[in-house]
Scaffold this active site. Structure first.
Site, PDB file in Angstrom:
ATOM      1  N   ALA A  15       4.237   4.718  -3.668  1.00  0.00           N
ATOM      2  CA  ALA A  15       4.682   6.008  -3.136  1.00  0.00           C
ATOM      3  C   ALA A  15       3.604   6.700  -2.300  1.00  0.00           C
ATOM      4  O   ALA A  15       3.915   7.428  -1.355  1.00  0.00           O
ATOM      5  CB  ALA A  15       5.115   6.912  -4.290  1.00  0.00           C
ATOM      6  N   HIS A  70       1.445   5.302  -0.240  1.00  0.00           N
ATOM      7  CA  HIS A  70       1.528   4.773   1.127  1.00  0.00           C
ATOM      8  C   HIS A  70       2.732   5.348   1.869  1.00  0.00           C
ATOM      9  O   HIS A  70       2.658   5.647   3.058  1.00  0.00           O
ATOM     10  CB  HIS A  70       1.667   3.251   1.105  1.00  0.00           C
ATOM     11  CG  HIS A  70       0.489   2.525   0.532  1.00  0.00           C
ATOM     12  ND1 HIS A  70       0.516   1.930  -0.709  1.00  0.00           N
ATOM     13  CD2 HIS A  70      -0.754   2.297   1.021  1.00  0.00           C
ATOM     14  CE1 HIS A  70      -0.646   1.352  -0.941  1.00  0.00           C
ATOM     15  NE2 HIS A  70      -1.446   1.564   0.079  1.00  0.00           N
ATOM     16  N   GLN A  91     -14.533  -5.998   3.802  1.00  0.00           N
ATOM     17  CA  GLN A  91     -14.858  -4.808   3.012  1.00  0.00           C
ATOM     18  C   GLN A  91     -14.961  -5.099   1.509  1.00  0.00           C
ATOM     19  O   GLN A  91     -15.204  -4.177   0.735  1.00  0.00           O
ATOM     20  CB  GLN A  91     -13.864  -3.681   3.296  1.00  0.00           C
ATOM     21  CG  GLN A  91     -12.481  -3.877   2.728  1.00  0.00           C
ATOM     22  CD  GLN A  91     -11.504  -2.857   3.280  1.00  0.00           C
ATOM     23  OE1 GLN A  91     -11.180  -2.851   4.463  1.00  0.00           O
ATOM     24  NE2 GLN A  91     -11.037  -1.950   2.443  1.00  0.00           N
ATOM     25  N   GLU A 104      -6.249  11.000   1.369  1.00  0.00           N
ATOM     26  CA  GLU A 104      -7.439  11.749   0.959  1.00  0.00           C
ATOM     27  C   GLU A 104      -7.985  11.250  -0.376  1.00  0.00           C
ATOM     28  O   GLU A 104      -9.090  11.626  -0.757  1.00  0.00           O
ATOM     29  CB  GLU A 104      -7.115  13.242   0.875  1.00  0.00           C
ATOM     30  CG  GLU A 104      -6.875  13.864   2.241  1.00  0.00           C
ATOM     31  CD  GLU A 104      -6.629  15.362   2.193  1.00  0.00           C
ATOM     32  OE1 GLU A 104      -6.532  15.906   1.065  1.00  0.00           O
ATOM     33  OE2 GLU A 104      -6.530  15.984   3.263  1.00  0.00           O
ATOM     34  N   LYS A 105      -7.220  10.433  -1.097  1.00  0.00           N
ATOM     35  CA  LYS A 105      -7.780   9.838  -2.315  1.00  0.00           C
ATOM     36  C   LYS A 105      -9.083   9.109  -1.985  1.00  0.00           C
ATOM     37  O   LYS A 105     -10.082   9.254  -2.679  1.00  0.00           O
ATOM     38  CB  LYS A 105      -6.795   8.863  -2.959  1.00  0.00           C
ATOM     39  CG  LYS A 105      -7.387   8.221  -4.229  1.00  0.00           C
ATOM     40  CD  LYS A 105      -6.444   7.252  -4.887  1.00  0.00           C
ATOM     41  CE  LYS A 105      -6.467   5.886  -4.259  1.00  0.00           C
ATOM     42  NZ  LYS A 105      -7.657   5.074  -4.589  1.00  0.00           N
ATOM     43  N   GLN A 144     -13.852   7.169   2.653  1.00  0.00           N
ATOM     44  CA  GLN A 144     -13.295   6.289   3.685  1.00  0.00           C
ATOM     45  C   GLN A 144     -12.734   7.115   4.847  1.00  0.00           C
ATOM     46  O   GLN A 144     -12.966   6.803   6.021  1.00  0.00           O
ATOM     47  CB  GLN A 144     -12.200   5.420   3.078  1.00  0.00           C
ATOM     48  CG  GLN A 144     -11.378   4.647   4.091  1.00  0.00           C
ATOM     49  CD  GLN A 144     -10.382   3.720   3.415  1.00  0.00           C
ATOM     50  OE1 GLN A 144     -10.747   2.665   2.929  1.00  0.00           O
ATOM     51  NE2 GLN A 144      -9.126   4.129   3.360  1.00  0.00           N
ATOM     52  N   THR A 160      -2.247   7.978  -7.476  1.00  0.00           N
ATOM     53  CA  THR A 160      -1.494   6.749  -7.241  1.00  0.00           C
ATOM     54  C   THR A 160      -2.383   5.736  -6.509  1.00  0.00           C
ATOM     55  O   THR A 160      -3.032   6.083  -5.525  1.00  0.00           O
ATOM     56  CB  THR A 160      -0.248   7.067  -6.399  1.00  0.00           C
ATOM     57  OG1 THR A 160       0.486   8.095  -7.074  1.00  0.00           O
ATOM     58  CG2 THR A 160       0.638   5.858  -6.228  1.00  0.00           C
ATOM     59  N   ARG A 212      -4.621  -0.236  -7.534  1.00  0.00           N
ATOM     60  CA  ARG A 212      -5.472  -0.779  -8.593  1.00  0.00           C
ATOM     61  C   ARG A 212      -5.078  -0.275  -9.981  1.00  0.00           C
ATOM     62  O   ARG A 212      -5.575  -0.784 -10.988  1.00  0.00           O
ATOM     63  CB  ARG A 212      -6.944  -0.498  -8.292  1.00  0.00           C
ATOM     64  CG  ARG A 212      -7.446  -1.417  -7.171  1.00  0.00           C
ATOM     65  CD  ARG A 212      -8.869  -1.176  -6.743  1.00  0.00           C
ATOM     66  NE  ARG A 212      -9.334  -2.230  -5.838  1.00  0.00           N
ATOM     67  CZ  ARG A 212      -9.803  -2.028  -4.602  1.00  0.00           C
ATOM     68  NH1 ARG A 212      -9.863  -0.814  -4.112  1.00  0.00           N
ATOM     69  NH2 ARG A 212     -10.199  -3.045  -3.876  1.00  0.00           N
TER      70      ARG A 212
END
Lengths: 287, 287
Positions: A35, A37, A61, A151-152, A156, A187, A190
């Site tokens: 969700a 994404h 990465q 923003e999680k 990055q 969410t 992983r």
């Protein structure tokens, strides 16, 4: 929805849109879509006429011993979700298309170390060089007007903003608020590495970030004590804490006068969870 | 011809051309333009509807003790030459426009060291990172269809080709044959550092490259002897030789079965001269 795996066809399709003056929104992902994404896809759709999503598990990465091989690859299910979300184009290249000479033998983009050597970059050397490089490449392949990142993964997002600005890439980078489960856990693909029992404990990371954030919004002088208490709570609950820190939201430098986020990364079982939270300005209610 | 110093106006002008389906050719320079640059402009014109030239003396590609401050800046005369050459747009930004946070505090592009740590890169650490970075930035600012670089700076051309390919920049990179004075000296802004007497001796670099190239085209086994003899001729004439080497033309690796160039760099008085020459395939007449 078209699914393409090669750059030539991708460019042709996007060029056709451009020719009709349609704008292009882009959401780069590593697949295994959830969700979170799809919220990025919605943001892209709200900011552009066409939406391109890429799925590419970028070897550059991942560090040695990280979960490159184990990373969940679920193309079929991902495609169904993207069709439903009204995405125009899925770009899903293989490694040889992105790194024809191998990912060890290619030009790379290095963002200033002040952004890349802290937080997750301290534990994952080369990680953000891999991120900046693949995103620069994808931006040049897709040539979007806007690109959306969660923003999680705040660090990055800042690395990508900086790379885009420094290299003058003609792309507007948008951040999208962290999507959370009902119990507050951010969410993430992983999360599925968690056992059922670990999943019950996992929201503690968010609760600790809230606690630190609230303490800081009341009194910035309480920083060290709040972080120490938060770290202890996590460790007592069986988390292995990689870091729990407050930093300037934009520069990722030590907290100063500017806006601050609290950042946490911790291992729980096989999962490495990360999350972050804005510290409300003094006197404002916490987010 | 328009002269612009800011990126916003540059992009507006180029976007107008694109909107009319005009293609854009680009010649990045450091100014102090001579006939060699104007040949690049001709090549750009022959490959695109519009021609943009940039003049920017890029501090990031100069090392400590190099000629950054002394590098000749001749904007007025350059403009006149470009008007006469039918250039559409001169982009002449200042350092703060290109590196708003300073050239030490910006994202950089690193091309694989096999291309950057040999030849001129051995004596000028960081030079090609500076070149790759500024060219990536200029490509993203101008967004040309084709860009033209001189073959005199062969290593630079290969670095830029590789950067463009690796980062998937949608730009076609063209090399333009080295322009020479009537006595063979490669045309270069740095030739003006030569005294009149040094200028008389300077064509020896080209003559030595010819000699080595001819020897190699007859017998590749003569490589070491030909290079040693060439080096000796240069040193006896007062050149301080930085390198005289034969390398694979594309990979810049040791000479093998593929096409070879002979590369030379030598100091004469205040000038550092560089040049290179293709070794004709065996049995063919030298170029």
């Amino acid at each position: 929805m078209r699914t393409l795996d090669n750059i030539v066809e991708l460019r042709q399709l996007v060029a056709g849109w451009r020719h009709r003056s349609e704008t292009v929104g882009f959401v780069p992902t590593m697949g295994n879509l959830h969700a979170g994404h799809l919220a990025l896809v919605d943001d892209a759709r709200n900011n552009a006429d066409r939406v391109v999503v890429s799925i590419f598990v970028n070897p550059m990465q991942f560090g040695p011993g990280e979960d490159l091989e184990a990373y969940p690859r679920t193309l079929k299910a991902d495609q169904e979700k993207l069709v439903e979300a009204g995405v125009d184009l899925l770009f899903a290249p293989d490694v040889a298309s992105i790194y024809p000479r191998g990912e060890e033998n290619t030009s790379t983009v290095a963002v200033p170390s002040a952004l890349t050597d802290v937080l997750c970059g301290r534990d994952r050397p080369g990680h953000f060089r891999g991120v900046a490089t693949v995103v620069a490449k994808l931006f040049n392949m897709v040539q979007p007007d806007v690109a959306v990142f969660g923003e999680k993964d705040w660090q990055q997002l800042q690395v990508i903003r900086r790379m885009t600005e420094d290299l003058n890439l003609p792309v507007k980078v948008l951040g999208s608020p962290t999507m959370r489960e009902t119990d507050g856990l951010a969410t993430s693909s992983r999360n599925q590495y968690l056992s059922e029992e670990e999943r019950q404990r996992a929201p503690l990371l968010y609760q600790v970030l809230q606690q630190v954030s609230t303490a800081l919004s009341r009194d910035r002088g309480s920083l060290e004590a709040a972080l120490a208490a938060g770290r202890q709570r996590l460790e007592e609950a069986g988390f292995e804490v990689d870091y729990l820190e407050a930093r300037d939201r934009d520069t990722l430098g030590p907290p100063g006068e500017g806006p601050i986020n609290v950042f946490g990364a911790a291992r729980l079982g096989k999962a490495r969870l990360i999350d972050n939270l804005a510290v409300p300005a003094p006197g404002k209610a916490p987010a």
